[in-house]
Design a protein around this motif. Sequence first.
Motif, short mmCIF file in Angstrom:
data_model
loop_
_atom_site.label_atom_id
_atom_site.label_comp_id
_atom_site.label_asym_id
_atom_site.label_seq_id
_atom_site.Cartn_x
_atom_site.Cartn_y
_atom_site.Cartn_z
N LYS A 128 0.85 -1.19 0.00
CA LYS A 128 0.00 0.00 0.00
C LYS A 128 0.89 1.24 0.00
N CYS A 129 0.25 2.39 -0.07
CA CYS A 129 0.99 3.66 -0.08
C CYS A 129 0.58 4.51 1.10
N ASN A 130 1.56 5.10 1.75
CA ASN A 130 1.29 6.01 2.86
C ASN A 130 2.38 7.08 2.89
N ASN A 131 1.97 8.33 2.80
CA ASN A 131 2.91 9.45 2.84
C ASN A 131 4.03 9.30 1.80
N ARG A 167 5.92 -9.79 11.82
CA ARG A 167 6.92 -9.00 11.08
C ARG A 167 6.54 -7.52 11.08
N GLN A 168 7.54 -6.68 11.21
CA GLN A 168 7.32 -5.24 11.16
C GLN A 168 7.11 -4.78 9.71
N ASP A 169 6.25 -3.79 9.54
CA ASP A 169 6.08 -3.21 8.22
C ASP A 169 7.40 -2.61 7.74
N LYS A 170 7.60 -2.66 6.43
CA LYS A 170 8.78 -2.05 5.82
C LYS A 170 8.32 -0.95 4.88
N THR A 171 9.11 0.10 4.76
CA THR A 171 8.75 1.21 3.88
C THR A 171 9.91 1.56 2.96
N VAL A 172 9.55 1.99 1.75
CA VAL A 172 10.54 2.43 0.76
C VAL A 172 9.99 3.70 0.10
N PRO A 173 10.77 4.77 0.06
CA PRO A 173 10.29 5.98 -0.64
C PRO A 173 10.01 5.67 -2.12
N ILE A 174 8.82 6.01 -2.57
CA ILE A 174 8.44 5.72 -3.95
C ILE A 174 9.36 6.45 -4.94
N THR A 177 -2.18 -5.71 -3.52
CA THR A 177 -1.81 -4.30 -3.56
C THR A 177 -3.05 -3.44 -3.72
N THR A 178 -2.92 -2.18 -3.39
CA THR A 178 -4.02 -1.24 -3.56
C THR A 178 -3.91 -0.54 -4.92
N HIS A 179 -5.05 -0.15 -5.45
CA HIS A 179 -5.04 0.60 -6.70
C HIS A 179 -4.37 1.96 -6.51
N PHE A 180 -4.53 2.54 -5.34
CA PHE A 180 -3.90 3.83 -5.05
C PHE A 180 -2.39 3.73 -5.18
N LEU A 181 -1.80 2.63 -4.68
CA LEU A 181 -0.37 2.43 -4.81
C LEU A 181 0.04 2.28 -6.28
N LEU A 182 -0.70 1.47 -7.02
CA LEU A 182 -0.37 1.28 -8.43
C LEU A 182 -0.37 2.61 -9.18
N ASP A 183 -1.35 3.45 -8.86
CA ASP A 183 -1.43 4.76 -9.52
C ASP A 183 -0.22 5.61 -9.17
N LYS A 184 0.23 5.54 -7.92
CA LYS A 184 1.41 6.29 -7.50
C LYS A 184 2.66 5.79 -8.22
N LEU A 185 2.77 4.46 -8.34
CA LEU A 185 3.93 3.89 -9.03
C LEU A 185 3.97 4.32 -10.49
N ILE A 186 2.81 4.29 -11.14
CA ILE A 186 2.73 4.71 -12.54
C ILE A 186 3.08 6.19 -12.68
N ALA A 187 2.58 7.01 -11.77
CA ALA A 187 2.84 8.44 -11.83
C ALA A 187 4.33 8.75 -11.69
N MET A 242 4.29 -6.57 -17.41
CA MET A 242 4.87 -5.31 -17.03
C MET A 242 3.83 -4.20 -17.10
N LEU A 243 3.89 -3.29 -16.14
CA LEU A 243 2.97 -2.15 -16.06
C LEU A 243 3.77 -0.87 -16.21
N LEU A 244 3.39 -0.04 -17.19
CA LEU A 244 4.09 1.22 -17.44
C LEU A 244 3.10 2.36 -17.57
N SER A 245 3.61 3.56 -17.40
CA SER A 245 2.78 4.75 -17.53
C SER A 245 2.44 5.03 -18.98
N LEU A 246 1.21 5.52 -19.22
CA LEU A 246 0.80 5.94 -20.56
C LEU A 246 1.18 7.38 -20.86
N GLU A 247 1.51 8.13 -19.81
CA GLU A 247 1.87 9.54 -19.97
C GLU A 247 3.11 9.83 -19.14
N SER A 248 4.29 9.69 -19.76
CA SER A 248 5.54 9.84 -19.02
C SER A 248 6.36 11.04 -19.46
#
Length: 305
Positions: free
Chosen positions: A15-18, A34-41, A56-66, A83-89
Amino acid sequence: MIKRTLCIENPCHLKCNNEQLVISYAHIKGLEDRQDKTVPIEDMGVLVLEHPQITTTHFLLDKLIANNIAVITCNNTHHPSGMLLSLESHTLQSERFKEQLAASEPLKKQLWQQTVKAKINNQSAVLQKWHIPHGYLNNARQNVKSGDADNAEAKAAAYYWGHLFPDAWQFFRKREGPPPNNLLNYGYAIIRAAMARAIAGAGLLPTLGIFHRNRYNAYCLADDMMEPYRPFVDAIVRNMIHETSAVEVLTQPFKVQLLNVLTLDTIIEEQTSPLLVAMQKTAFSLSRCYAGEQRKLVFPEFPAA
């Protein structure tokens, strides 16, 4: 800054948070402690999803694409399958598309000639690193014609694969062939995804190739531009079999080595750059060639010494 390649092999919820990718095990049976792990997008370039129980959440996928992050999914054999890629890069994407579509056949033939020469040059450097005779490849590179009319790439490949691995392996390069083809396939899938990401980031269509034209291939241009990058994977695999002959299974240590290919330092435009950054330079040089701003593609050189 070099972007990270992240491979997730265990069941988890993403998921995505901050603006952080959060890897959560809270609802995974047996892993609840297990403790949650975080990685800056913003630090990520490629995300590999390997376990079938990853959600995964759709919100996260949208952030990754962006953020133009290439998201790679794997099948039940743990090999990349999608593979998932952005349509507007790119802000000038429409203009770049028009220039790409308008590219003349002579231009595409010249670009493919440069690409094949760069690939053979790097193949020669890999053989040189392992003290394998490489004069044939040097001659082949010098004789590549526009559009590779004489199929120098295939002739060079026959020599290259016939000499890269020790004779005892009796190696034959084939996607579904015996090991170490499995290692090569995994490494190629990683650089293919990274190249598709770079091409999209340069505002180009990954589908429209200069040489590859398979109607069922959505990444023809990525397959074109990744050719000079393949020898970097080959060198890693050659080193692997130098260390061990037990390569039937794509183990975690093997994956780590192959995923790290994107962080390898190389020389491009007389500067040292990680391979992932070099791909971006290659993609942008291609966009400038389409725009008529330059005539030469830039590719990295494999360090033979």
